[in-house]
Every structure is written in structure tokens, then in C-alpha cells.
Motif scaffolding. Structure first.
Motif, PDB file in Angstrom:
ATOM      1  N   UNK A 279      50.893 -40.580  -4.361  1.00 35.35           N
ATOM      2  CA  UNK A 279      51.660 -39.314  -4.281  1.00 35.35           C
ATOM      3  C   UNK A 279      52.756 -39.363  -5.333  1.00 35.35           C
ATOM      4  N   UNK A 280      53.060 -38.221  -5.855  1.00 32.09           N
ATOM      5  CA  UNK A 280      54.114 -38.101  -6.856  1.00 32.09           C
ATOM      6  C   UNK A 280      55.449 -38.407  -6.194  1.00 32.09           C
ATOM      7  N   UNK A 281      56.288 -39.316  -6.721  1.00 30.37           N
ATOM      8  CA  UNK A 281      57.576 -39.676  -6.090  1.00 30.37           C
ATOM      9  C   UNK A 281      58.497 -38.482  -5.909  1.00 30.37           C
ATOM     10  N   UNK A 282      58.483 -37.595  -6.894  1.00 30.85           N
ATOM     11  CA  UNK A 282      59.362 -36.413  -6.806  1.00 30.85           C
ATOM     12  C   UNK A 282      58.934 -35.502  -5.666  1.00 30.85           C
ATOM     13  N   UNK A 283      57.636 -35.274  -5.539  1.00 33.77           N
ATOM     14  CA  UNK A 283      57.105 -34.431  -4.465  1.00 33.77           C
ATOM     15  C   UNK A 283      57.374 -35.054  -3.116  1.00 33.77           C
ATOM     16  N   UNK A 284      57.264 -36.352  -3.009  1.00 36.45           N
ATOM     17  CA  UNK A 284      57.499 -37.040  -1.742  1.00 36.45           C
ATOM     18  C   UNK A 284      58.946 -36.897  -1.302  1.00 36.45           C
ATOM     19  N   UNK A 285      59.858 -37.031  -2.230  1.00 37.09           N
ATOM     20  CA  UNK A 285      61.278 -36.902  -1.908  1.00 37.09           C
ATOM     21  C   UNK A 285      61.618 -35.491  -1.436  1.00 37.09           C
ATOM     22  N   UNK A 286      61.065 -34.489  -2.083  1.00 41.24           N
ATOM     23  CA  UNK A 286      61.310 -33.088  -1.703  1.00 41.24           C
ATOM     24  C   UNK A 286      60.804 -32.812  -0.303  1.00 41.24           C
ATOM     25  N   UNK A 287      59.628 -33.333   0.033  1.00 45.20           N
ATOM     26  CA  UNK A 287      59.052 -33.118   1.366  1.00 45.20           C
ATOM     27  C   UNK A 287      59.923 -33.760   2.433  1.00 45.20           C
ATOM     28  N   UNK A 288      60.413 -34.941   2.181  1.00 49.77           N
ATOM     29  CA  UNK A 288      61.277 -35.613   3.170  1.00 49.77           C
ATOM     30  C   UNK A 288      62.561 -34.834   3.422  1.00 49.77           C
ATOM     31  N   UNK A 289      63.110 -34.280   2.354  1.00 47.99           N
ATOM     32  CA  UNK A 289      64.350 -33.493   2.507  1.00 47.99           C
ATOM     33  C   UNK A 289      64.129 -32.243   3.349  1.00 47.99           C
ATOM     34  N   UNK A 290      63.002 -31.587   3.128  1.00 48.45           N
ATOM     35  CA  UNK A 290      62.697 -30.358   3.901  1.00 48.45           C
ATOM     36  C   UNK A 290      62.504 -30.669   5.382  1.00 48.45           C
ATOM     37  N   UNK A 291      61.811 -31.797   5.644  1.00 41.64           N
ATOM     38  CA  UNK A 291      61.596 -32.174   7.048  1.00 41.64           C
ATOM     39  C   UNK A 291      62.915 -32.505   7.738  1.00 41.64           C
ATOM     40  N   UNK A 292      63.802 -33.160   7.009  1.00 40.01           N
ATOM     41  CA  UNK A 292      65.111 -33.500   7.588  1.00 40.01           C
ATOM     42  C   UNK A 292      65.920 -32.250   7.887  1.00 40.01           C
ATOM     43  N   UNK A 293      65.863 -31.286   6.963  1.00 42.66           N
ATOM     44  CA  UNK A 293      66.591 -30.030   7.165  1.00 42.66           C
ATOM     45  C   UNK A 293      66.022 -29.253   8.340  1.00 42.66           C
ATOM     46  N   UNK A 294      64.698 -29.235   8.451  1.00 42.88           N
ATOM     47  CA  UNK A 294      64.024 -28.522   9.553  1.00 42.88           C
ATOM     48  C   UNK A 294      64.413 -29.135  10.898  1.00 42.88           C
ATOM     49  N   UNK A 295      64.455 -30.504  10.897  1.00 47.43           N
ATOM     50  CA  UNK A 295      64.813 -31.174  12.147  1.00 47.43           C
ATOM     51  C   UNK A 295      66.240 -30.883  12.547  1.00 47.43           C
ATOM     52  N   UNK A 296      67.107 -30.764  11.551  1.00 47.19           N
ATOM     53  CA  UNK A 296      68.520 -30.476  11.861  1.00 47.19           C
ATOM     54  C   UNK A 296      68.659 -29.082  12.453  1.00 47.19           C
ATOM     55  N   UNK A 297      67.901 -28.130  11.867  1.00 43.58           N
ATOM     56  CA  UNK A 297      67.977 -26.743  12.375  1.00 43.58           C
ATOM     57  C   UNK A 297      67.405 -26.664  13.778  1.00 43.58           C
ATOM     58  N   UNK A 298      66.268 -27.346  14.018  1.00 44.73           N
ATOM     59  CA  UNK A 298      65.608 -27.268  15.308  1.00 44.73           C
ATOM     60  C   UNK A 298      66.427 -27.945  16.392  1.00 44.73           C
ATOM     61  N   UNK A 299      67.211 -28.915  16.034  1.00 46.70           N
ATOM     62  CA  UNK A 299      67.990 -29.617  17.059  1.00 46.70           C
ATOM     63  C   UNK A 299      69.229 -28.841  17.469  1.00 46.70           C
ATOM     64  N   UNK A 300      69.577 -27.820  16.743  1.00 46.18           N
ATOM     65  CA  UNK A 300      70.763 -27.024  17.078  1.00 46.18           C
ATOM     66  C   UNK A 300      70.469 -26.096  18.246  1.00 46.18           C
ATOM     67  N   UNK A 301      71.321 -26.118  19.302  1.00 49.48           N
ATOM     68  CA  UNK A 301      71.121 -25.294  20.494  1.00 49.48           C
ATOM     69  C   UNK A 301      71.447 -23.833  20.210  1.00 49.48           C
ATOM     70  N   UNK A 302      70.622 -22.925  20.778  1.00 55.30           N
ATOM     71  CA  UNK A 302      70.860 -21.477  20.693  1.00 55.30           C
ATOM     72  C   UNK A 302      70.509 -20.868  22.046  1.00 55.30           C
ATOM     73  N   UNK A 303      70.873 -19.592  22.257  1.00 52.50           N
ATOM     74  CA  UNK A 303      70.520 -18.844  23.472  1.00 52.50           C
ATOM     75  C   UNK A 303      69.548 -17.727  23.104  1.00 52.50           C
ATOM     76  N   UNK A 304      68.529 -17.582  23.926  1.00 47.77           N
ATOM     77  CA  UNK A 304      67.589 -16.496  23.710  1.00 47.77           C
ATOM     78  C   UNK A 304      68.122 -15.181  24.252  1.00 47.77           C
ATOM     79  N   UNK A 305      67.363 -14.127  24.078  1.00 56.13           N
ATOM     80  CA  UNK A 305      67.744 -12.792  24.584  1.00 56.13           C
ATOM     81  C   UNK A 305      67.952 -12.868  26.098  1.00 56.13           C
ATOM     82  N   UNK A 306      69.135 -12.477  26.595  1.00 55.16           N
ATOM     83  CA  UNK A 306      69.405 -12.605  28.042  1.00 55.16           C
ATOM     84  C   UNK A 306      68.522 -11.664  28.873  1.00 55.16           C
ATOM     85  N   UNK A 307      68.088 -12.197  30.015  1.00 56.48           N
ATOM     86  CA  UNK A 307      67.287 -11.383  30.933  1.00 56.48           C
ATOM     87  C   UNK A 307      68.228 -10.586  31.841  1.00 56.48           C
TER      88      UNK A 307
END
Length: 356
Positions: free
Chosen positions: A1-29
Motif C-alpha cells: 500500500x502507498x504510505x501516503x494513502x495509508x496515513x490519510x486513511x488512518x487519519x479519517x478513521x480517527x476523525x470518524x471515531x472522534x465524531x461518533x464518540x461524541x454524545x448527542x440527543x435525537x429528536x424528542x418524542x
């Protein structure tokens, strides 16, 4: 795998995990009645939402109408309660304990058979607590005036009837002029269809010469054929009792109505003894004349040999026949004349037997 491409993919996954771990509230019932206009699908922690009742609902005594998206991703408790506005039911539709209906309720109106609805057939409870339409009226179906039969007339049940129309529920009688009789409907009424019943045909009717009845006389009649509705009156001979009406009438079938019967009196066929008749005790020789009318009762006295007491036994006169009870024993001449106080009618009566 291209080293540059591998580094970019790891950064995106880390950012996605950070966003997903942040708590939010859905539309109230929201419960019924709360205005949900403007609500978002996702809220950040700490965001607040001010709520109110939608149109047609009234807020209760809430502590707060604001909810907050908490750190756990859950909404804070909502105390706001919205109750629907109520509409007053029309009085004919009210029942004990039920005088109002809530917002958005639909009232459907119908009329009874034979009546036409005038106005809206339904009404809706509006947001301002009023009905969308007033209750309708139910008017009786109208019919044209009925036609009188040829050789006859109409007699309305409502003596004060007047006008050029009748209405559903009104009734009348078709009558024919004697000696004619109605063949068909004698009663008429306004139908739910708006039509009236057909009048009868008036035809001549006659009955035979009034019949003779045994043990009776005709008190008011001419001995000839009679026309429809003509009457003949009878009277029984003395001491005969009439069963049935004392009048007969010529019917539209050409026959007389049911004839009465003159029932014969009875004779008490004993030579010695005492009876109970017309609320008193009578020695048979004192029954003058010896005659009991039809349906009258006579009490005879029988002897209970074991208890040595008298037993009253009733017998009824029916059209000339009075049965003597089998237990009755007619006393001999000597006993009757010399020892009358020993007869069953003169000694103590037996006690009544009461059965459950």
C-alpha cells in the motif's frame, strides 16, 4: 500500500471515531397536544428546546416547558401537559356524565326513519372549542293528501287536522257509506317514502236475516237482511245468563259477528241437607225457588269420619248442570228431622290443611 494513502486513511478513521464518540440527543418524542413544529433531528449536549401546546390544546400548570439535552444523550424531564379543548354537545346528544367532546371529535347526525335531515350531517369540534356546524333539524316526510274511496270518506285521527299535506306518522280511517263495506285497507297513514296507503274499494255487503238464539229474544231489530255494520241486540230469558256480547254486527265478510249464548240455571238436586249459597247457610227446603244461576257456586257439606268434622266442598253451576260432590251423603229422614245438629253442616268444620 502507498504510505501516503495509508496515513490519510488512518487519519479519517480517527476523525470518524472522534465524531461518533461524541454524545448527542435525537429528536424528542412528544406527547399528544405539544407543538412539534421546528424540532430538529439531532441536538448537541446542553441545547435547550422551549415547547408549547399546539392549536386546540390548553397547557396545564407545568413547572417547566423547557427540556435540555443532557450529557448522557437523554432529554431532561418535561412537565408540560397539553389538554384538548372541549366542545359542548348539543342537548339531545348529552347523556349523564357526557356533555362534552374533545378537539377533533366528529359528530355524525342521522334522523329516525320517516324523517329528513335539514342541515349538515356532521360537525367537528374545532380548536377554539366550538362546533363547525350547528345541529341539524329532522323534519317529518310530507305526503300529499289521501284520496277518499268512492262511496266513502276519510276520518283523520287528529281531529284538528288541516292543510294541504299530511306528514309521516299521521293516520286516518277509510270509511264507506252503508250498506257498503271497505275491501282493502281500512286504516291509512303517510309512509316514509312520501306516499300514502291506497284507499279500499267500497262494495255492497249484506248479511242474512238475524239468527235466532236458544233461550233468547231479539230486542231491537227488523227481521230482514241487514247491511254492513247494522246491529242486532239480544236478551236472554229470565234466569238465563248471557255469555258474549248482547249485540251482533254485520261484518264486511257478509257474516254476523260471534253470537252470544244464553246459559241455563241449575237445580240443587238433593231432598235433604243444608247448603251454603249467596253468603248464607240454607236448608234445602228453604231454597225457593230451587234455582242457581250459571257460574254461581254452591257449597255442600261432607263428613270426615275419622276426625268427626265437616268438610265444605264447592260445586259450580254450568249451563243447567250442578254436580253433587261424591263425598256428600244425603241424610235419612229420621236423622234429618230428629238429629239435624249431627249433620256435617252443623258440626265443627275441619281445620284447613296448609301445604307449602
Amino acid at each position: 500500500m502507498n504510505p501516503t494513502l495509508s496515513l490519510l486513511l488512518c487519519c479519517q478513521l480517527a476523525l470518524y471515531g472522534a465524531v461518533m464518540s461524541k454524545k448527542v440527543c435525537g429528536r424528542p418524542h412528544m406527547p399528544d397536544g405539544i407543538d412539534e413544529m421546528g424540532l430538529k433531528r439531532v441536538y448537541e449536549i446542553g441545547e435547550q428546546v422551549n415547547l408549547g401546546c399546539e392549536r386546540g390544546y390548553t397547557p396545564g400548570k407545568a413547572k417547566t416547558a423547557t427540556i435540555t439535552c443532557t450529557a448522557s444523550g437523554e432529554w431532561s424531564k418535561l412537565d408540560l401537559v397539553c389538554s384538548p379543548k372541549m366542545c359542548q354537545l348539543p342537548k339531545p346528544m348529552q347523556k349523564p356524565g357526557v356533555t362534552e367532546v374533545p378537539y377533533k371529535s366528529v359528530l355524525n347526525y342521522t334522523c329516525d326513519y320517516g324523517y329528513v335531515l335539514i342541515g349538515a350531517n356532521k360537525s367537528v369540534c374545532l380548536h377554539n372549542g366550538t362546533l363547525s356546524a350547528p345541529p341539524p333539524m329532522c323534519a317529518a316526510v310530507n305526503c300529499a293528501l289521501p284520496k277518499a274511496p268512492i262511496f266513502g270518506k276519510i276520518v283523520y285521527d287528529d281531529k284538528k287536522f288541516s292543510g294541504h299535506e299530511t306528514r309521516y306518522g299521521q293516520t286516518w280511517t277509510y270509511e264507506c257509506f252503508p250498506p257498503r263495506a271497505p275491501i282493502g285497507n281500512e286504516r291509512g297513514w303517510c309512509l316514509a317514502s312520501g306516499n300514502v296507503t291506497e284507499p279500499p274499494v267500497c262494495e255492497e255487503v249484506s248479511c242474512s236475516i238475524p239468527p235466532t238464539i236458544e233461550n233468547s229474544v231479539i230486542t231491537f231489530a227488523v227481521m230482514r237482511q241487514a247491511g254492513y255494520n247494522e246491529k242486532v241486540k239480544y236478551q236472554c230469558k229470565d234466569h238465563y245468563v248471557m255469555e258474549g256480547s248482547d249485540e251482533i254486527q254485520c261484518q264486511k265478510t257478509g257474516n254476523w259477528s260471534t253470537l252470544p249464548i244464553c246459559r241455563a240455571p241449575c237445580k240443587v238436586n238433593i231432598n235433604r241437607g243444608r247448603i251454603f249459597y249467596n253468603a248464607k247457610k240454607i236448608w234445602i227446603e228453604d231454597l225457593k225457588p230451587n234455582r242457581v244461576l250459571h257460574r254461581e257456586h254452591v257449597v255442600f257439606y261432607c263428613l270426615n269420619k275419622e276426625q268427626k268434622c265437616g268438610i265444605p266442598v264447592a260445586s259450580q253451576c254450568f249451563d243447567g248442570t250442578l254436580n253433587i260432590p261424591e263425598c256428600f251423603k244425603e241424610p235419612g229422614k229420621t236423622e234429618y228431622h230428629l238429629k239435624p245438629k249431627s249433620l256435617p253442616s252443623e258440626i265443627a268444620m275441619c281445620p284447613l290443611e296448609i301445604t307449602n
